[in-house]
Design a protein around this motif. Structure first.
Motif, mmCIF file in Angstrom:
data_model
loop_
_atom_site.group_PDB
_atom_site.id
_atom_site.type_symbol
_atom_site.label_atom_id
_atom_site.label_comp_id
_atom_site.label_asym_id
_atom_site.label_seq_id
_atom_site.Cartn_x
_atom_site.Cartn_y
_atom_site.Cartn_z
ATOM 1 N N LYS A 1 -36.492 9.989 -32.467
ATOM 2 C CA LYS A 1 -35.520 10.331 -31.425
ATOM 3 C C LYS A 1 -34.109 10.382 -32.012
ATOM 4 C CE LYS A 1 -34.254 9.222 -26.723
ATOM 5 N NZ LYS A 1 -34.492 8.371 -25.574
ATOM 6 N N LEU A 2 -33.782 9.392 -32.862
ATOM 7 C CA LEU A 2 -32.471 9.392 -33.508
ATOM 8 C C LEU A 2 -32.302 10.620 -34.406
ATOM 9 C CD1 LEU A 2 -32.018 5.650 -34.498
ATOM 10 C CD2 LEU A 2 -30.717 6.929 -32.799
ATOM 11 N N ALA A 3 -33.348 10.968 -35.140
ATOM 12 C CA ALA A 3 -33.283 12.137 -36.015
ATOM 13 C C ALA A 3 -33.012 13.403 -35.201
ATOM 14 C CB ALA A 3 -34.569 12.281 -36.820
ATOM 15 N N ARG A 4 -33.669 13.516 -34.053
ATOM 16 C CA ARG A 4 -33.424 14.680 -33.183
ATOM 17 C C ARG A 4 -31.985 14.694 -32.701
ATOM 18 N NH1 ARG A 4 -38.419 13.369 -31.064
ATOM 19 N NH2 ARG A 4 -37.466 12.433 -29.247
ATOM 20 N N LEU A 5 -31.453 13.530 -32.326
ATOM 21 C CA LEU A 5 -30.070 13.469 -31.857
ATOM 22 C C LEU A 5 -29.086 13.763 -32.986
ATOM 23 C CD1 LEU A 5 -30.299 10.371 -29.499
ATOM 24 C CD2 LEU A 5 -30.014 12.771 -28.836
ATOM 25 N N LEU A 6 -29.402 13.326 -34.200
ATOM 26 C CA LEU A 6 -28.529 13.610 -35.341
ATOM 27 C C LEU A 6 -28.528 15.097 -35.689
ATOM 28 C CD1 LEU A 6 -29.314 10.560 -37.614
ATOM 29 C CD2 LEU A 6 -27.103 11.095 -36.590
ATOM 30 N N ALA A 7 -29.603 15.799 -35.360
ATOM 31 C CA ALA A 7 -29.701 17.231 -35.639
ATOM 32 C C ALA A 7 -29.363 18.078 -34.414
ATOM 33 C CB ALA A 7 -31.102 17.559 -36.131
ATOM 34 N N HIS A 8 -28.789 17.461 -33.399
ATOM 35 C CA HIS A 8 -28.458 18.158 -32.143
ATOM 36 C C HIS A 8 -27.384 19.219 -32.379
ATOM 37 C CE1 HIS A 8 -27.476 18.694 -27.909
ATOM 38 N NE2 HIS A 8 -28.623 18.089 -27.658
ATOM 39 N N ASN A 9 -27.386 20.263 -31.560
ATOM 40 C CA ASN A 9 -26.379 21.322 -31.654
ATOM 41 C C ASN A 9 -24.985 20.833 -31.281
ATOM 42 O OD1 ASN A 9 -28.195 23.300 -32.431
ATOM 43 N ND2 ASN A 9 -28.639 23.898 -30.328
ATOM 44 N N ASP A 10 -24.911 19.874 -30.386
ATOM 45 C CA ASP A 10 -23.629 19.375 -29.873
ATOM 46 C C ASP A 10 -23.050 18.318 -30.825
ATOM 47 O OD1 ASP A 10 -21.505 18.268 -28.441
ATOM 48 O OD2 ASP A 10 -22.600 18.262 -26.547
ATOM 49 N N LYS A 11 -21.877 18.586 -31.369
ATOM 50 C CA LYS A 11 -21.227 17.677 -32.318
ATOM 51 C C LYS A 11 -20.971 16.298 -31.705
ATOM 52 C CE LYS A 11 -17.117 17.221 -35.242
ATOM 53 N NZ LYS A 11 -16.820 15.861 -34.875
ATOM 54 N N ARG A 12 -20.619 16.260 -30.426
ATOM 55 C CA ARG A 12 -20.351 14.968 -29.774
ATOM 56 C C ARG A 12 -21.582 14.067 -29.784
ATOM 57 N NH1 ARG A 12 -18.555 16.738 -24.163
ATOM 58 N NH2 ARG A 12 -20.161 18.192 -24.718
ATOM 59 N N ILE A 13 -22.732 14.650 -29.544
ATOM 60 C CA ILE A 13 -23.980 13.878 -29.550
ATOM 61 C C ILE A 13 -24.271 13.377 -30.954
ATOM 62 C CG2 ILE A 13 -26.490 14.022 -29.241
ATOM 63 C CD1 ILE A 13 -25.896 15.872 -26.830
ATOM 64 N N ARG A 14 -24.080 14.233 -31.953
ATOM 65 C CA ARG A 14 -24.290 13.806 -33.345
ATOM 66 C C ARG A 14 -23.327 12.678 -33.708
ATOM 67 N NH1 ARG A 14 -24.027 19.509 -34.401
ATOM 68 N NH2 ARG A 14 -22.112 19.158 -35.550
ATOM 69 N N ASP A 15 -22.060 12.823 -33.334
ATOM 70 C CA ASP A 15 -21.057 11.792 -33.644
ATOM 71 C C ASP A 15 -21.391 10.463 -32.969
ATOM 72 O OD1 ASP A 15 -19.618 13.534 -35.225
ATOM 73 O OD2 ASP A 15 -18.096 13.963 -33.700
ATOM 74 N N ASN A 16 -21.800 10.514 -31.716
ATOM 75 C CA ASN A 16 -22.167 9.281 -30.996
ATOM 76 C C ASN A 16 -23.373 8.605 -31.631
ATOM 77 O OD1 ASN A 16 -20.103 9.413 -29.114
ATOM 78 N ND2 ASN A 16 -21.312 10.559 -27.645
#
Length: 95
Positions: free
Chosen positions: A22-37
């Motif tokens: 789940k973390l890996a998916r969030l780190l590869a998310h299109n939205d920079k804010r989600i990756r930063d968080n």
């Protein structure tokens, strides 16, 4: 928003996705804010835990790789590279 499990990102019950995935998916998310968080959450988790197993580190590293991959401009990549390098200072070698 994803919350890090108390003991760290561990696998769940059968059929339930592992928190690392789940973390890996969030780190590869299109939205920079989600990756930063997500990078911030990993930093806090590492700070609280200190010692991280080799396997956990490999899983986190894979997600950070894709996070960097998704950073499309040079200034964004430079900022992320600094954040990732600061994570290393928070790690304690596994014994």
């Amino acid at each position: 928003e994803t919350k890090m499990p108390r003991g760290g990102p561990k696998g769940g019950e059968k059929g339930q996705p592992d928190a690392h995935a789940k973390l890996a998916r969030l780190l590869a998310h299109n939205d920079k804010r989600i990756r930063d968080n997500t990078v911030k959450k990993i930093r806090r988790w590492i700070s609280k835990r200190g010692e991280v197993s080799h396997l956990d580190l490999l899983k986190i590293w894979k997600g950070l790789f894709y996070c960097f991959w998704m950073s499309d401009k040079r200034p964004v990549q430079a900022e992320l590279a600094q954040k990732i390098s600061r994570l290393i200072d928070r790690l304690t070698p596994e014994r």
